[in-house]
Design a protein around this motif. Structure first.
Motif, PDB file in Angstrom:
ATOM      1  N   PRO A 156      17.108  57.206 -26.864  1.00  0.00           N
ATOM      2  CA  PRO A 156      15.779  56.572 -26.878  1.00  0.00           C
ATOM      3  C   PRO A 156      15.751  55.225 -26.159  1.00  0.00           C
ATOM      4  O   PRO A 156      14.782  54.914 -25.454  1.00  0.00           O
TER       5      PRO A 156
ATOM      6  N   SER B  46      18.013  67.682 -20.111  1.00  0.00           N
ATOM      7  CA  SER B  46      17.801  68.540 -21.269  1.00  0.00           C
ATOM      8  C   SER B  46      19.068  68.765 -22.085  1.00  0.00           C
ATOM      9  O   SER B  46      20.183  68.758 -21.561  1.00  0.00           O
TER      10      SER B  46
ATOM     11  N   GLU C 155       7.975  64.964 -22.440  1.00  0.00           N
ATOM     12  CA  GLU C 155       9.175  64.897 -23.267  1.00  0.00           C
ATOM     13  C   GLU C 155       9.061  65.952 -24.360  1.00  0.00           C
ATOM     14  O   GLU C 155       7.996  66.131 -24.956  1.00  0.00           O
TER      15      GLU C 155
ATOM     16  N   GLU D 131      10.860  67.649 -27.913  1.00  0.00           N
ATOM     17  CA  GLU D 131      11.740  67.311 -29.019  1.00  0.00           C
ATOM     18  C   GLU D 131      11.908  68.498 -29.949  1.00  0.00           C
ATOM     19  O   GLU D 131      10.964  69.257 -30.194  1.00  0.00           O
TER      20      GLU D 131
ATOM     21  N   THR E 111      14.345  69.600 -33.739  1.00  0.00           N
ATOM     22  CA  THR E 111      15.007  68.963 -34.875  1.00  0.00           C
ATOM     23  C   THR E 111      16.224  69.727 -35.379  1.00  0.00           C
ATOM     24  O   THR E 111      17.046  69.158 -36.091  1.00  0.00           O
TER      25      THR E 111
ATOM     26  N   ARG F  57      20.530  66.887 -30.460  1.00  0.00           N
ATOM     27  CA  ARG F  57      19.493  67.814 -30.911  1.00  0.00           C
ATOM     28  C   ARG F  57      18.707  68.296 -29.695  1.00  0.00           C
ATOM     29  O   ARG F  57      18.775  67.704 -28.619  1.00  0.00           O
TER      30      ARG F  57
ATOM     31  N   TRP G 102      16.192  68.574 -26.881  1.00  0.00           N
ATOM     32  CA  TRP G 102      15.397  67.487 -26.293  1.00  0.00           C
ATOM     33  C   TRP G 102      15.334  67.713 -24.788  1.00  0.00           C
ATOM     34  O   TRP G 102      16.241  68.297 -24.192  1.00  0.00           O
TER      35      TRP G 102
END
Length: 847
Positions: free
Chosen positions: A654, A720, A803, A805, A807, A820, A822
């Protein structure tokens, strides 16, 4: 040619055999008292116990050690006897994590002289890589039959601290004694100084010996050890109580060992730290620790061990684990073809167990050392796993053979198998690579969960298999492609091989492991070394599927003021010299000077690696803040690519993405990338994360390094850890520029993922601010999770990206991995007024 061992002889002539020294050796300073200290206080009392040891400058290639980790060269210094050989790097340019020569680079048992060690670097102050700057290297007189080499210099941080390290090899021993003498010439000696070594094990591993990790300070360890494919290494200090240690990075397998110095007092002539590095002739710890303890003078007892099957027949190549009741680290012993082994151990009560690749282990047996009778350890019946897995590009397509990665976990009471140390594609813990999807592996009887993967573009094969005693468990199947990436090639531009001193994966195994993850574009980025993987690609028959480009990770840890790690690729390399030092000067250079040196190489790209990693992140080291109210220093830094996702520091993604977003918002056309940073075979594997690059083709065969560089500069990429996402704005893809026809634009987003990869949310961002949040419209097993179009309001110049995401845990990674699902696209640029200028704006972007 053996050099005479009388007096002090400085090897100034080494510069003729090695590249030009950055810091030329000073004139020799003969000092009889210092030479006596180098020989050791008890030198005259020791009697040779074998043929004399010798020390000499290597002038004949036949005197170099061999193996994929051997880096010695003509002009280096070799110490040897009839049991072991050690190589000290000549004074010259930096190597690995060392600023200068004078450090140990190779060590091997004789015969066969196959080195598996990477490097041992003196460390100071408990701050790796604070170290010595050696300026003299020479021979001195030792005890009869003993060979001594002395390296003299100063502390890189405090030149008033003078240092000399004496490498001493006695006859009949496989242990090299290292003695470091420190003298302080200033008015205030340093307080609380630590001295020790950074040991980079190379192809050996402490994990392979099942040694526990270094305990937190102030706990001590009695020794360190690492096991390789054919031999082992042990390290211990003069104090039997031990020393402190700490793994610099659990994945790079370097270990720091530290010894406290007594408090300096006025008039103190100096401080001395003594330790031993030993080589074992087998791939177990006892052969190395016995050599080190014997050299230290420890009393040891001879213990005979025998491993057998239920019928009493010998079981060869079994690993016996030996543990003391007092909680000391375990020892390992490997039995020979007759199931026999001999261990030299300290006296006391021990416990022994045994295991073999295909057999259940022997129960716990206790014994007291010394003991007269052999310790008998029976093993259970063998088993075997047979694997046959192919690939298919779509349902119903003809299958083909290709490398795949296999992970095997035991179903209790069966335990996870270990196919080897952390670096071999042939086996690393519970993982191995099947080069063509077929493999036959010894496996103890039991029930196992077997997972086969080809990376995120394919489905997984997961099967539970029973391996019966004296029988075979079989896994057959086909991996079908589930993600359509036509025109795109999967890349990893940050991987390490044994060319890096902190990695043990050979170039061949690196290629094979990357191919097994579906990687098609690969840049070798060894620390301050250039490595050509192309010969291994061709030898493995992968030239149609994989393009390997030459690169390097310029690693400035050894500089007085480090500035982080920069990948530079593609580089041209002479095929006759596939493993040479980086062509980019870096030692003690500032960022502008370093990059200017790289830019002198035609056509190269400069990538800032893991910019926010805790110890070696470039942005942190250079003071690049995260305050939007100020102009980011990175805005004026020269680089082409920013590694926003790194497998070893994925938790910092991040922050790195926020850095990239600020650059893009300020109009910088910087391409985001993702790389694994892989050193070992897993944790993380190659390609986790990866960068999909639009190449306009579906196979890497015939693709060129120049075309790859152009594609990366275009910015049409997807970074990725599983999902594949394509973003368009008014049908313009990432990297392109849109001139809207009205006050808005039309975006289209398509997200695909294999059934085992989670997609929870898709976001579209404009200048770093969320403009759309789009939940997936389909769930597994559907591959297309979202395909939609939506209007986008445009009020000025902008950069737009997407983007993705997820989990859920990724089953192909280790259970404790922070990675994870992403993904991040490159930016689509909007030129709102069509003036040809891109000024997205934002706080802190004013020049």
């Amino acid at each position: 040619m053996t050099r005479p061992a009388a007096g002090w002889f400085v090897l100034a002539g080494l510069a003729l055999a090695a590249p030009a020294c950055r810091e030329p050796p000073r004139a020799p300073r003969h000092d009889a008292a210092r030479d006596a200290a180098a020989a050791g206080a008890d030198a005259r009392s020791r009697a040779p116990s074998g043929p004399p040891a010798r020390a000499f400058v290597i002038e004949d290639p036949a005197d170099l050690l061999h193996g994929p980790y051997a880096v010695g060269r003509l002009g280096d210094v070799r110490l040897d006897n009839d049991r072991a050989a050690f190589v000290v790097r000549a004074l010259g340019e930096p190597f690995g994590f060392a600023r200068t020569g004078g450090n140990l680079v190779d060590a091997a048992a004789l015969p066969p002289g196959r080195d598996e060690l990477a490097q041992v670097v003196l460390q100071l102050g408990g701050e790796f890589p604070r170290q010595a700057v050696y300026r003299e290297l020479g021979f001195v007189q030792g005890a009869p039959g003993e060979a001594l080499v002395v390296a003299r210099g100063v502390d890189a941080r405090d030149p008033q601290l003078e240092l000399e390290t004496i490498y001493a090899l006695a006859p009949g021993t496989a242990a090299l004694r290292l003695t470091t003498i420190l003298r302080y010439r200033g008015p205030r000696p340093p307080a609380g100084l630590e001295v020790g070594d950074a040991i980079l094990w190379g192809g050996a591993s402490a994990a392979a010996a099942a040694l526990p990790p270094c305990p937190p300070a102030p706990a001590l360890v009695p020794y360190l050890a690492a096991v390789g494919d054919s031999e082992s290494y042990a390290y211990l200090g003069a104090d039997p109580l031990g020393f402190r240690c700490g793994e610099a990075t659990g994945r790079s397998w370097s270990v720091l060992a530290s010894f406290d110095l007594p408090t300096w007092v006025e008039g103190d002539p100096g401080k001395t730290v003594v330790r031993w590095l030993a080589v074992g002739e087998r791939s177990d710890t006892t052969s190395a620790t016995a050599a080190a303890r014997t050299a230290r003078g420890d009393p040891l007892e001879r213990i005979a061990i025998r491993t057998t099957d239920a019928a009493g027949e010998p079981v060869a190549d079994a690993v016996v684990r030996l543990t003391r009741d007092r909680g000391a680290p375990p020892e390992t012993l490997r039995t020979d073809a007759g199931g026999r082994g001999v261990a030299l151990l300290p006296a006391g009560r021990w416990r022994a167990t045994a295991e073999a690749p295909a057999r259940t282990g022997a129960g716990l047996v206790s014994f007291e050392a010394p003991t007269v009778e052999p310790v008998e350890l029976p093993l259970g019946p063998p088993g075997r796993l047979e694997l046959d897995v192919q690939l298919a590009e779509s349902d119903g397509a003809a299958p083909r053979r290709a490398p795949v990665r296999v992970v095997v976990h035991g179903v209790p009471p069966a335990s996870d198998p270990s196919f080897g140390g952390p670096f071999s594609a042939g086996g690393a813990g519970p993982t191995f690579v099947a080069a063509d999807g077929r493999s036959s592996r010894p496996l103890p009887p039991g029930t196992y969960e077997v997972l086969v993967t080809r990376g995120p573009e394919y489905e997984l094969l997961e099967q539970t298999v029973d391996v019966p005693p004296d029988g075979v468990g079989r896994v057959h199947g086909t991996l079908v492609r589930r993600v359509e990436t036509a025109g795109w090639l999967a890349a990893d531009f940050h991987v390490h091989t044994s060319g890096s001193t902190d990695a043990g994966t050979t170039p061949r195994d690196r290629v094979l492991a990357c191919a097994a993850e579906g990687i098609e574009l690969l840049a070798a980025t060894d620390h301050n070394e250039t490595t050509d993987l192309t010969p291994h690609v061709e030898a493995l028959g992968l030239a149609d599927d994989l393009l390997a480009v030459v690169g390097t990770e310029v690693t400035t840890d050894g500089s007085r003021v480090p500035i982080g790690h920069l990948a530079v690729f593609p580089l041209a390399l002479d095929p006759a010299l596939p493993h040479v030092a980086t062509p980019v000067p870096w030692l003690d250079l500032g960022y502008p000077e370093l990059v200017a040196g790289a830019r002198r190489i035609p056509g190269v790209l400069v990538q800032v690696n893991h910019p926010r990693s805790p110890r070696d992140g470039t942005f942190d080291l250079l003071g690049v803040g995260i305050d939007d109210a100020t102009l980011p220093a990175s805005w004026t830094m020269d680089f082409d690519l920013l590694e926003v996702a790194d497998g070893r520091w994925f938790d910092r993604t991040p922050d790195a993405v926020a850095d990239w977003a600020r650059l893009v918002r300020c109009g910088r056309r910087v391409t985001p990338t993702g790389g694994s940073g892989a050193h070992a075979l897993t944790d993380p594997p190659c390609g986790w994360p990866r960068t999909w690059v639009f190449a306009g083709r579906d196979a890497a065969g015939g693709y060129s390094p120049d075309a790859l560089a152009a594609a990366l500069r275009s910015g049409r990429v997807v970074v990725s850890t599983g999902p594949f996402v394509v973003l368009r704005v008014d049908d313009v893809p990432a990297g392109g520029t849109v001139v809207p026809k009205g006050r808005g634009a039309l975006i289209s987003v398509r997200v695909e993922a294999a059934p085992w990869i989670d997609v929870a949310r898709v976001r579209v961002l404009v200048n770093g601010r969320e403009a759309l949040s789009l939940p997936p419209t389909a769930r597994p097993p559907e591959a297309v999770r979202l395909e939609t179009q939506a209007p986008l309001a445009v009020s000025g110049d902008a950069a737009v990206w997407a983007e993705v995401e997820g989990t859920s845990v990724l089953p192909v990674l280790e259970a404790d991995s922070p990675i994870r699902p992403w993904a991040l696209t490159g930016a689509v640029w909007i030129d709102a007024n069509g003036d040809g200028k891109l000024e997205p704006g934002g706080a802190g972007c004013a020049p």
